[in-house]
Design an enzyme around this catalytic site. Structure first.
Site, mmCIF file in Angstrom:
data_model
loop_
_atom_site.group_PDB
_atom_site.id
_atom_site.type_symbol
_atom_site.label_atom_id
_atom_site.label_comp_id
_atom_site.label_asym_id
_atom_site.label_seq_id
_atom_site.Cartn_x
_atom_site.Cartn_y
_atom_site.Cartn_z
ATOM 1 N N ASP A 145 44.316 49.531 23.722
ATOM 2 C CA ASP A 145 44.515 50.627 23.012
ATOM 3 C C ASP A 145 44.323 50.264 21.920
ATOM 4 O OD1 ASP A 145 47.191 49.142 22.845
ATOM 5 O OD2 ASP A 145 48.177 50.921 23.433
ATOM 6 N N TYR B 295 49.352 52.987 33.018
ATOM 7 C CA TYR B 295 49.812 52.433 31.637
ATOM 8 C C TYR B 295 50.238 53.726 30.985
ATOM 9 C CZ TYR B 295 48.948 50.810 27.254
ATOM 10 O OH TYR B 295 49.156 50.808 24.756
ATOM 11 N N LYS C 59 51.892 40.785 27.019
ATOM 12 C CA LYS C 59 52.997 40.978 27.427
ATOM 13 C C LYS C 59 53.510 39.705 28.350
ATOM 14 C CE LYS C 59 54.810 45.428 26.151
ATOM 15 N NZ LYS C 59 53.151 46.093 26.423
ATOM 16 N N ASP D 295 46.766 45.378 26.502
ATOM 17 C CA ASP D 295 46.764 46.366 26.550
ATOM 18 C C ASP D 295 45.616 47.451 25.896
ATOM 19 O OD1 ASP D 295 49.353 46.126 27.718
ATOM 20 O OD2 ASP D 295 50.779 47.610 26.196
#
Length: 644
Positions: free
Chosen positions: A105, A328, A8, A103
């Site tokens: 994950d 996070y 992002k 991110d």
């Protein structure tokens, strides 16, 4: 030139902030002082192609075309982010080294990998791609993460796992949505009946709970308590424990159903001597709760502040991206790396400064304690959600932001408080041949519970027994019969539905499947559960009544039309188990996908002959309009895509 690709823009700016200055803000990227660049995705820049992109005839829904299984999968650019995709691809091709900063994950891994794949790099360039895992947007934390880069190839299995999930969801959701919508049309339903491998079992949980409540018949049952006094006048109560001889008069939960039996016991023990036959006093200890993962935080925020799961996730994203006050938030982990222990003083100071916790409670914490949450072996891609060391200069948090931030702070602070200690006392009595038990807990040390005081806990702590000794003379003054009624289960709330999704093994009967499910994350993931619940509301399958969540006529009709196994949690939670095995290199992509593809044909055959009586006269929502938007991949149309 080294190119950093963030998931992002907010993460891209955080990375650029710690790189050499001066910075030049370009269109879709930032050029830093040493010539390196930072760019970003805006959620998924690519989306899976629609059925009609493979063959125009699929635009019209027809049984004879099902199942639709692409022989070669296609991605296409999302309309609103085509320009950014072109920018990222151009920078990838001109970069000497690419750093993947999605991110930490499964979805974050795939999101950037699919753009890199679209750029068609050489094998040599692909093998040199680096991976950084950033879970805290504050400069020192970002610097530390950048210094610990790994090879992106180490995370390829995670990316394959995410790809398998997305494609399996597409196959399952799109094919079965079409099949059962066509079946529903036979019953007169003019609209879309969407099926999803997570949303449908969640709906099934709610429908079955609603039916259980609707069909519940209350039954009276009876309890007997003995009012006991000591020689010095001190009094307490003991509860009757029915013997095996009473079994014919009890239900499966050992509740006495015959009033006359209870009344007879009460008469027999009134004004009779009582013998204390045994006294157990067992010391007990309860350790502090672990720091939050997302589901645990959403459950507590719903209980405390009636916030929806989506509200909590949105607030967490703001606390993480805008304010940089928490780590996070889409984490499924409740443990912390040992390195974080050495930052505890700075984190606690920031909590006080930011009004996340009372200064006195922080001052009373023992920072020499080290709870079991600090455990490197329990931490993988990401760790528990905790406050960061960031201190706000002025009060910037809104009311709800402060509420969620305070929950996270208090849970972290609990790690520096001792265990709650109490003594559990049980007194066993014999009165006129009947067995009675008196129980009480005596608090020895409140420990971490001083942080979580409640009226309920205060009232429970007042239940105490006088000092007792085995053999001392006691007297039963009176036997009292209490008439009670069996109660139906409660309707689901957002908190209890989230809890059911995370602890889905409780709702599975098969012992082997239950065993597997206890080792998985349950229905959905931390990042998707809030969206799944909201999706069921938007699609007209669920409705809110106060805090209660209930199924609509449409939701009930759908669950009572489709085969039962499609609405049970067994399948979807086992999928998560298999996807985890792919990520851990214990299962291959084809071992997961091939059985699913062969199963689809059977399910579609079933849909053509299913009994649709439950859907007759039911109004369905209008077809879902395709909507392009920012963020991670969403279900954009009837197709019930990836996260549905």
């Amino acid at each position: 030139m080294k190119l950093y690709i963030a998931e992002k823009p907010s993460l891209g700016r955080a990375i650029a902030e710690v790189l050499p200055k001066p910075h030049k803000k370009q269109d879709g990227f930032i050029e830093v002082g040493n010539g390196d660049c930072v760019t970003w995705c805006i959620g998924h820049l690519l989306e899976q192609a629609e059925p009609e992109d493979y063959d125009p005839r699929y635009k019209k829904w027809a049984f004879q075309d099902l199942p639709i299984v692409p022989s070669e999968w296609k991605f296409k650019a999302k309309p609103k982010t085509k320009k950014q995709l072109a920018t990222v691809k151009r920078l990838i091709k001109s970069a000497g080294v690419v750093v993947h900063a999605g991110d930490p994950d499964r979805e974050g891994q795939l999101l950037v990998d699919e753009v890199i794949q679209e750029a068609k790099l050489s094998k040599t360039k692909k093998s040199a791609i680096e991976r950084v895992l950033i879970s805290d947007l504050n400069p020192n934390a970002v610097k530390k993460a950048l210094s610990k880069s790994k090879s992106n190839s180490e995370f390829m299995a995670l990316s394959i796992s995410a790809l398998a999930r997305a494609r399996a969801d597409w196959l399952y959701g799109m094919n079965l949505t079409r099949a059962f919508t066509l079946a529903g049309q036979k019953a007169g339903v003019q609209g879309v009946l969407s099926i999803g491998r997570v949303q449908t079992p969640v709906l099934g949980l709610v429908v079955r709970r609603d039916e259980e409540i609707a069909n519940f018949v209350s039954k009276p049952f009876y309890e007997v308590t003995a009012k006991i006094s000591k020689a010095n006048g001190e009094q307490f109560e003991a509860k009757w424990q029915p013997s095996e001889a009473c079994t014919p008069y009890m239900d499966e939960e050992n509740r006495v159903l015959v009033k006359g039996l209870a009344e007879n016991v009460a008469r027999r023990i009134t004004n009779q001597p009582a013998e204390l036959t045994k006294l157990d006093k067992v010391p007990k200890k309860q350790n502090p709760p672990l720091p939050y993962n997302l589901s645990a935080l959403q459950i507590d925020a719903n209980k405390r502040f009636s916030m929806s799961a989506k509200q909590v996730l949105d607030i967490c994203q703001s606390l993480y991206e805008k304010h940089k006050l928490i780590t996070y938030p889409r984490s499924d982990n409740r443990y912390l790396p040992n390195d974080h222990y050495y930052e505890r003083s700075d984190v606690l100071a920031a909590m006080v400064n930011n009004k996340g916790c009372e200064e006195q409670l922080v001052a009373e914490a023992n920072t020499t304690l080290k709870s079991k949450c600090w455990n490197d072996k329990k931490v993988e891609a990401h760790h528990a959600i905790i406050p960061t060391k960031k201190s706000l200069k002025t009060a910037q948090l809104g009311h709800q932001e402060l509420q969620v931030y305070s929950l996270i702070c208090r849970q972290y602070l609990a790690q520096f408080y001792p265990a709650y200690e109490y003594s559990q006392t049980k007194a066993y009595l014999n009165i006129a041949g009947g067995r009675f038990i008196a129980k009480a807990d005596t608090i020895i040390n409140m420990g971490f519970k001083v942080l979580f005081k409640s009226k309920k806990a205060d009232s429970e702590s007042k239940v105490q027994l006088p000092i007792l000794e085995v053999g001392e003379p006691l007297h039963c003054n009176e036997g009292v019969v209490h008439e009670k009624s069996t109660q139906p289960p409660h309707y689901f709330t957002e908190a209890t539905l989230l809890s059911a999704m995370t602890g889905i093994a409780r709702y599975v009967k098969d012992k082997e499947i239950k065993k597997v499910l206890k080792e998985t994350d349950g229905l959905g993931t931390e990042a998707t559960r809030a969206g799944i619940i909201e999706l069921l509301f938007k699609r007209g399958f669920l409705q809110r009544e106060g805090k209660s969540i209930k199924s609509t006529q449409l939701g009930n009709g759908l669950i009572n039309t489709i085969p039962v196994h499609l609405s049970l949690p067994d399948r979807t939670a086992l999928w998560e188990s298999q996807l985890t095995n792919i990520a851990q290199k214990n299962t291959s992509y084809s071992q997961f996908m091939t059985p699913l593809e062969s199963e689809l044909s059977d399910l579609i055959d079933i849909s053509q002959s299913v009994n649709t009586n439950a859907l007759k006269g039911v109004q369905a929502p209008k077809p879902f309009k395709k909507r392009a938007g920012k963020g991670r991949r969403k279900s954009t149309s009837y197709k019930a895509k990836a996260k549905s």
